[in-house]
Design an enzyme around this catalytic site. Structure first.
Site, PDB file in Angstrom:
ATOM      1  N   SER A 220       0.788  -1.111   0.133  1.00 27.00           N
ATOM      2  CA  SER A 220      -0.039  -0.006  -0.091  1.00 27.00           C
ATOM      3  C   SER A 220       0.918   1.124   0.046  1.00 27.00           C
ATOM      4  O   SER A 220       1.702   1.391  -0.967  1.00 27.00           O
ATOM      5  CB  SER A 220      -0.978  -0.012   1.096  1.00 27.00           C
ATOM      6  OG  SER A 220      -2.095   0.890   0.976  1.00 27.00           O
ATOM      7  N   ASP A 446      -8.689  -4.342  -5.955  1.00 30.99           N
ATOM      8  CA  ASP A 446      -8.009  -3.360  -4.948  1.00 30.99           C
ATOM      9  C   ASP A 446      -9.121  -2.161  -4.893  1.00 30.99           C
ATOM     10  O   ASP A 446      -9.154  -1.144  -5.744  1.00 30.99           O
ATOM     11  CB  ASP A 446      -6.700  -2.934  -5.129  1.00 30.99           C
ATOM     12  CG  ASP A 446      -5.947  -2.829  -3.792  1.00 30.99           C
ATOM     13  OD1 ASP A 446      -6.762  -1.905  -3.038  1.00 30.99           O
ATOM     14  OD2 ASP A 446      -5.091  -3.131  -3.392  1.00 30.99           O
ATOM     15  N   HIS A 476      -7.535  -5.810  -0.823  1.00 30.52           N
ATOM     16  CA  HIS A 476      -6.432  -4.772  -0.835  1.00 30.52           C
ATOM     17  C   HIS A 476      -5.249  -5.487  -0.578  1.00 30.52           C
ATOM     18  O   HIS A 476      -4.827  -5.888   0.228  1.00 30.52           O
ATOM     19  CB  HIS A 476      -6.539  -3.561   0.435  1.00 30.52           C
ATOM     20  CG  HIS A 476      -5.408  -2.646   0.290  1.00 30.52           C
ATOM     21  ND1 HIS A 476      -4.986  -1.919  -1.009  1.00 30.52           N
ATOM     22  CD2 HIS A 476      -4.838  -2.083   1.424  1.00 30.52           C
ATOM     23  CE1 HIS A 476      -4.185  -0.986  -0.426  1.00 30.52           C
ATOM     24  NE2 HIS A 476      -3.913  -0.824   0.785  1.00 30.52           N
TER      25      HIS A 476
END
Length: 507
Positions: A220, A446, A476
């Site tokens: 991320s 995502d 995610h």
């Protein structure tokens, strides 16, 4: 509040909470001695209340503090302690070095997260010491402090999607008060929590850990941090993987719009999944009806909140926040179904619990500093300062891409209004000519870091650096999905140096 670009919380709905400590100066360590400092590894303590509680990680985990300059522009000045955690390689004779993790946020504590997900990386631990850290401003690493727990309860109850001038003024005043509290309580550290500062900390870690190259796994926001590191230190890049990739070319506005698209896409995928089951979907008969009923619920909550948890109510904002949290992982979809079903019956407890998880609130009412750190790092990195007029001008575009999340993410752009520190740039520079190959993994479903960002990262890194890998999945991130194809490709590179073929697709 903007939705953090981070991995989902644990399936038990525990918040990603952080350790606390104070910013301290050190006068007995010279700047030139920092790379040669010796870390004192000891058994890790149990998480305290601010970290979310629970037991200490297993005996294989060790913790230490590393000194770094408070200001990299003044490396001979005050220092801060950065909190580290590690588990040594299980096959010492085959050890490659350290593998440093950052799990995103910005604002997530690696000291807390790595042992929580340690089993996911057991294969990698055979040849690496698994290492993570609390970035500066986070957890035990000179943490940013803003409002107290009671103030945060009130802050998160405010309406973040105003419908009239009075509500707009209330939102702006709430943001101003929060940001002012950050300046008052953390003014010394706020100018020094930019991603470039954290990247320089990582190169110092590389030296202190005794590695010639930095082997790195960024997830991320950790992909943005990794990209900035590769730009600053391309010759020091070792085997590196980016998963759940942030688009480094976007302005904050474009990033928020991209998230609106991503969360809308994830909601549609959830609705299709729920209504395609053999048994009836309890929150709608068709995918369209599921979304219509959710929109209706949020409209009703704007006028009349439901009982939530304790004295707090499930508002339109907290419900939207809870729905967004549940879309971070397909494993959370059953919680969303149960929470919606419960809310339709007049009880907002589950959606409130999901919202609390997003905000870092523990069941005892204490908050981690994940959101304070998230705001501080983002506002220090991002140059634009958006006004109410800016948001109102953009609302039609946001609503078009996401009827459910458009307003919520558009209004989140005012979070840096009146921030004490000027932002650094419109977007990070991740160009990394001369770097070793970096495997860039994008997930087509995502919500928080939409798939399109992976290709943008590959292009921005420069020719011959980024190697794109696609995972056709939900949630995610990709590696922790358990997909064998993804894990084999990532493990093959990190453990054996075999880079996957560019354009590889895993289903």
């Amino acid at each position: 509040m903007p939705i953090p670009r981070r991995r989902a919380a644990m399936a038990a709905l525990a918040s990603v909470a952080l350790l606390t400590a104070t910013l301290g100066a050190c006068s007995d360590t010279k700047a030139e001695d920092l790379p040669s400092q010796k870390l004192s590894w000891k058994s890790c303590p149990a998480p305290d209340a601010a970290q979310g509680g629970g037991e200490a990680p297993g005996k294989e985990w060790e913790c230490a503090g590393m000194k770094a300059p408070l200001s990299w522009d003044d490396p001979k000045g005050d220092t801060i302690d950065l909190a580290l955690i590690r588990a040594k390689a299980s096959e010492k004779g085959q050890r490659i070095g350290s593998l440093l993790f950052n799990f995103g946020g910005p604002g997530g504590s690696g000291v807390l997260t790595l042992p929580a997900f340690g089993e996911d990386y057991a294969k990698l631990r055979t040849r690496y010491d698994l290492v993570s850290f609390d970035p500066r401003g986070v957890g035990r690493s000179a943490p940013v402090k803003c409002e107290d727990d009671a103030q945060l309860d009130a802050y998160y109850q405010q309406d973040s999607t105003p419908d009239d001038a009075a509500e707009e003024q209330t939102l702006v005043e709430g943001v101003k008060t929060f940001n002012g509290a950050c300046e008052e309580k953390s003014g010394k550290v706020l100018p020094h929590v930019r991603t470039t500062d954290a990247a320089r900390d990582m190169d110092l870690m590389r030296q202190v850990l005794g590695d010639d190259k930095l082997h790195y796994f960024g997830i991320s926001y950790g992909t943005e941090l990794g990209g900035v590191y590769a730009h600053l230190f391309p010759k020091n890049v070792g085997r590196t993987v980016f998963d759940a990739v942030v688009d480094p070319t976007q302005t904050p506005e474009q990033g928020s719009l991209g998230q609106a698209k991503g969360f809308q896409r994830a909601l549609e995928n959830y609705a299709k999944d729920c209504t395609s089951k053999v048994e009836d979907c309890p929150v709608g008969d068709t995918a369209e009806e599921v979304q219509t009923k959710i929109a209706g619920l949020l409209k009703e909550l704007d006028a009349k909140p439901l009982p939530g948890a304790g004295e707090r109510k499930l508002t339109q904002t907290t419900a939207t926040n809870g729905i967004a949290q549940s879309l971070y992982s397909q494993d959370f979809w059953p919680y969303l179904t149960e929470g919606l079903e419960q809310a339709y019956d007049g009880d907002g407890k589950i959606l409130m619990t999901l919202s609390d998880s997003m905000n870092g609130r523990s069941p005892d009412g204490s908050y981690s500093n994940i959101q304070a750190a998230n705001i501080s790092i983002n506002c220090s990195d991002d140059k634009p300062r958006y006004t109410v007029a800016d948001v109102k001008a953009k609302l039609p575009e946001f609503r078009k891409v996401s009827p459910l999340f458009g307003d919520y993410l558009a209004w989140g752009m005012v979070s840096c209004t009146d921030w004490a520190v000027p932002g650094a740039s419109d977007h990070p520079d991740v160009s990394a000519g001369g770097s070793a190959p970096i495997v860039v993994v994008g997930n087509t479903g995502d919500p928080a870091t939409p798939y399109e960002g992976a290709k943008k990262m590959v292009d921005a890194l420069g020719k011959g650096v980024g190697v794109e890998l696609t995972y056709k999945g939900q949630g995610h991130g990709a590696y922790d999905s358990g997909n064998k194809c993804v894990q084999d490709a990532v493990n093959g590179y990190l453990l054996d140096g075999r880079s996957p073929a560019a354009g590889t697709v895993c289903g």
